[in-house]
Design a protein around this motif. Sequence first.
Motif, PDB file in Angstrom:
ATOM      1  N   GLN A   1      -0.778   3.141   3.288  1.00 18.50           N
ATOM      2  CA  GLN A   1      -0.639   1.997   3.977  1.00 18.50           C
ATOM      3  C   GLN A   1      -1.870   1.052   3.701  1.00 18.50           C
ATOM      4  N   LYS A  61      -3.047   0.605   0.864  1.00 18.93           N
ATOM      5  CA  LYS A  61      -2.852   0.162  -0.591  1.00 18.93           C
ATOM      6  C   LYS A  61      -1.735  -1.116  -0.427  1.00 18.93           C
ATOM      7  N   THR A  62      -1.112  -0.726   0.548  1.00 17.53           N
ATOM      8  CA  THR A  62       0.036  -1.931   0.958  1.00 17.53           C
ATOM      9  C   THR A  62      -0.392  -3.057   1.310  1.00 17.53           C
ATOM     10  N   ALA A  99      -2.079  -5.224  -1.317  1.00 19.63           N
ATOM     11  CA  ALA A  99      -1.164  -5.779  -1.957  1.00 19.63           C
ATOM     12  C   ALA A  99      -0.962  -7.054  -1.158  1.00 19.63           C
ATOM     13  N   LYS A 100      -0.780  -7.061   0.076  1.00 14.20           N
ATOM     14  CA  LYS A 100      -0.263  -8.444   0.916  1.00 14.20           C
ATOM     15  C   LYS A 100      -1.510  -9.282   0.624  1.00 14.20           C
ATOM     16  N   SER A 134      -4.212  -9.463  -1.272  1.00 17.85           N
ATOM     17  CA  SER A 134      -4.507  -9.750  -2.911  1.00 17.85           C
ATOM     18  C   SER A 134      -3.421 -10.795  -3.595  1.00 17.85           C
ATOM     19  N   PHE A 135      -2.268 -10.492  -3.357  1.00 15.32           N
ATOM     20  CA  PHE A 135      -1.520 -11.457  -3.867  1.00 15.32           C
ATOM     21  C   PHE A 135      -1.172 -12.650  -3.074  1.00 15.32           C
ATOM     22  N   SER A 136      -1.708 -12.826  -1.902  1.00 18.23           N
ATOM     23  CA  SER A 136      -1.571 -13.991  -1.257  1.00 18.23           C
ATOM     24  C   SER A 136      -3.065 -14.719  -1.314  1.00 18.23           C
ATOM     25  N   GLY A 137      -3.904 -14.359  -2.425  1.00 15.77           N
ATOM     26  CA  GLY A 137      -5.265 -15.150  -2.590  1.00 15.77           C
ATOM     27  C   GLY A 137      -5.994 -14.972  -1.514  1.00 15.77           C
ATOM     28  N   THR A 167      -9.775  -9.527  -2.439  1.00 17.76           N
ATOM     29  CA  THR A 167      -9.641  -8.629  -3.632  1.00 17.76           C
ATOM     30  C   THR A 167     -10.020  -7.432  -2.999  1.00 17.76           C
TER      31      THR A 167
END
Lengths: 374, 140
Positions: free
Chosen positions: B85, B87-88, B91-92, B94-97, B100
């Motif tokens: 959870q 990590k998910t 991911a949400k 960090s990949f939306s800027g 980190t």
Amino acid sequence: MKSKFPLVTAAVVALCGGAASNAWAGVEDHVTFSGFGTLGGVVTNSDDVDFRRDQQPDGANKTIDTGVDTDLGVQLNVQATSWLSATVQGLALKRYEHDKNMEIEWAFLKATPLPGLSVRAGRMAMSTFLVSDSRNVGYANTWLRAPNEVYGLALLPRIEGGDVTYTKDFGKLRLTGSVTAGHSEANVVGQTIAMHDVHGLNLQMQMGDVTARIGRVTADADAPGIQDTYKFNSLGVSYDKDKVLAQAEYVQRRSDNFYNTVAADGWYAMGGYRFGSLTPYAMVSRTTPQHSNSEAPSMIGTLSGKQATLAAGMRWDATSFAAIKIQYERVDADGTNGISFEKPGPSIFPGLPNTMFISVDTVNVFSATVDFVF
Amino acid sequence: MKNINRLAVAVAMLLTVGAARADIVVVVSAKSSVAKLTKDQVADVFLGKSTSLPGASQAVPLDQAAGSKVRDEFYTKVTGQTQAQVKTLWAKLSFSGKGTPPKALGSDDEVKQQLAANPNAIGYVDKSKLDASVKAVFEP
């Protein structure tokens, strides 16, 4: 058409590239390189039409198609100072035109001059939904793909311009407001239309396990024969506590001058439950075209027909870096063109995908993906 | 006699299980101005919801190795979420800027070294590794 690579975008790419190549050793703590991807396959029980997502030119039928969900993204983040950062994301996926499959999805500078206040400039995702920024990151989501009945209605996935976001806590309540302005491009039935004066407003409320948001986007379309104002209103709420997750959104797509072609409403509701590493979920979603009697019936058809989908799926967190998902959907377009379909063969608009004057009934869709991050 | 042996084995096993379930403590540098924190304040920093701590301008969270017992224990007790959870979620973000994920370090000692070097850092270590170089700010 406008330049595809405006100054700010180019500057951010150059900044990130420079930081990454020249000073890697010195600023290792400031530079983050990461990536995500999805390997997917989709098959349906119909050879009459192709099942696709967004504005893809073709998709899956009785033969397995790997293009619908497969994507690969890489991202470079440079934290220059405690208040200034730069982010560049490259994303390859099947888009409406083959020569655009690989694109710089975002490139923006972000400054946080005061606590709670952030300002961004460059190319970035248009905040339209609960999951706007990370909808292409399969690993970040429970569902296999965002419901096309809602997410497929938005014609402006990203913007070149700037936004200002302010977040303030009131006890346990966190309010976030943001305004966006810039220009963009819309892709409609394979045609690219320049969009000027794009304005966005977003309000989000978070309290404990509940998040709610409301947003509005307006933009002026300017193309030969098309002078129009596009509007997109959206509302969403999500709940995530321990093992239970639930989410619902409602959107309206509107147009001033092409109402009977463009206007449509969409909504979905989704629920899931975590059993250890397995998360089964179910979702119901619907698109309903809207009609105005004060405007002449559309001669060019409707962009999106009626469509309702019942979906059931499962996410399995198989390893620490990858999730495996399966999803079954029963998609009913009720004899209209729906929103997820393209008919192979000659189109009424030569050279463009055949998505408007087609008739689709019920199609069963089975999809499987592996989502990973690195 | 046989029963006593069995009992001894059972007690030994219980002790081993007890030791394997690391008792963790959330720590900052001894030089940090942060005093005590609540569970929510710690969770917010490690889940990317907050980038500062009361009494300090900025907070730099430090993780331990993925899959390690201390890390499991920390996220279960402090955030109530599984590693997948968390990590998910990252991911949400960090990949939306929007941020980190915390840097992952290899051991309790590495965490303590980083804390000594950066007064804004916050980490978690096995309780037995507490010493004068760090300050305990939350114990689940």
